[in-house]
Enzyme design. Structure first.
Site, PDB file in Angstrom:
ATOM      1  N   HIS A  60       0.891  -1.098  -0.238  1.00 39.35           N
ATOM      2  CA  HIS A  60       0.063  -0.005  -0.062  1.00 39.35           C
ATOM      3  C   HIS A  60       0.770   1.313   0.098  1.00 39.35           C
ATOM      4  CE1 HIS A  60      -3.817  -1.914   1.971  1.00 39.35           C
ATOM      5  NE2 HIS A  60      -3.381  -2.631   0.814  1.00 39.35           N
ATOM      6  N   GLU A  62       0.655   3.725   1.910  1.00 37.30           N
ATOM      7  CA  GLU A  62       1.274   4.325   3.093  1.00 37.30           C
ATOM      8  C   GLU A  62       2.465   3.384   3.826  1.00 37.30           C
ATOM      9  OE1 GLU A  62      -1.778   3.428   2.167  1.00 37.30           O
ATOM     10  OE2 GLU A  62      -3.300   4.040   3.610  1.00 37.30           O
ATOM     11  N   CYS A  90      -6.216   1.850   5.788  1.00 32.27           N
ATOM     12  CA  CYS A  90      -6.850   0.556   6.302  1.00 32.27           C
ATOM     13  C   CYS A  90      -6.454   0.266   7.648  1.00 32.27           C
ATOM     14  CB  CYS A  90      -6.627  -0.615   5.313  1.00 32.27           C
ATOM     15  SG  CYS A  90      -4.765  -0.976   5.275  1.00 32.27           S
ATOM     16  N   CYS A  93      -2.453  -0.391   7.558  1.00 31.64           N
ATOM     17  CA  CYS A  93      -1.451   0.844   7.637  1.00 31.64           C
ATOM     18  C   CYS A  93      -1.664   1.370   8.701  1.00 31.64           C
ATOM     19  CB  CYS A  93      -1.953   1.693   6.064  1.00 31.64           C
ATOM     20  SG  CYS A  93      -1.733   0.834   4.694  1.00 31.64           S
TER      21      CYS A  93
END
Length: 166
Positions: A60, A62, A90, A93
């Site tokens: 991801h 992040e 999410c 993260c």
């Protein structure tokens, strides 16, 4: 990664940098989420979603930006840093954000189904965790929402056979 002093920039300015990263994800056929990490007005990490290209569910924006920032800082603790991300983090993260002890998270569009910064849950300020992170949502909300809607609209049309593959 040190981009030099960026002066007194606003949350909106930094979010636009994250949106540029999201556009790179879109161009690569990834869910268009971008993230940057800022310390003392300097970008020390930046990334976009690369789950499909790296074949890695943890890739991801992040997570990748945090890894870059830790390398730039020479420490896993990012206590004086702010993460700018185009979509609410999410749970995975948010967990990484808490563990890196970020000072603050600024996100664009909320995720009421899976967001972990007040959307579906709030892991960033969960009372029993070892760190609590400030957050601000809704920065450049419409731009962040727009790129996601456009991407998923195209994905639906592709699945229905109405658009030729790129």
């Amino acid at each position: 990664m040190n981009e030099g002093l960026m002066g007194l920039r606003s949350d909106e300015d930094f979010m636009r940098e994250a949106l540029r990263q999201a556009a790179k994800a879109y161009a690569a056929g990834e869910v268009p989420v971008g993230a940057i990490v800022v310390r003392d007005g300097r970008m020390i990490g930046r990334a976009f979603n690369q789950v499909e290209s790296l074949k890695d569910a943890t890739a991801h924006a992040e997570m990748l930006a945090l890894t870059q920032a830790q390398q730039a800082a020479g420490d896993w603790r990012l206590t004086d840093c702010t993460l700018y991300v185009t979509k609410e983090p999410c749970p995975m993260c948010a967990g990484a954000i808490v563990h890196t002890r970020l000072l603050r998270v600024v996100f664009g569009v909320e995720d009421p189904k899976a967001g972990a910064a007040g959307g579906a849950m709030n892991l960033l300020q969960f009372p029993t965790l070892n760190h609590s992170c400030q957050f601000t949502g809704g920065v450049c909300r419409e731009e962040c929402r727009s790129i996601l809607r456009e991407f998923f609209g195209e994905q639906r049309k592709l699945k229905q056979g109405r658009l030729p593959p790129a």
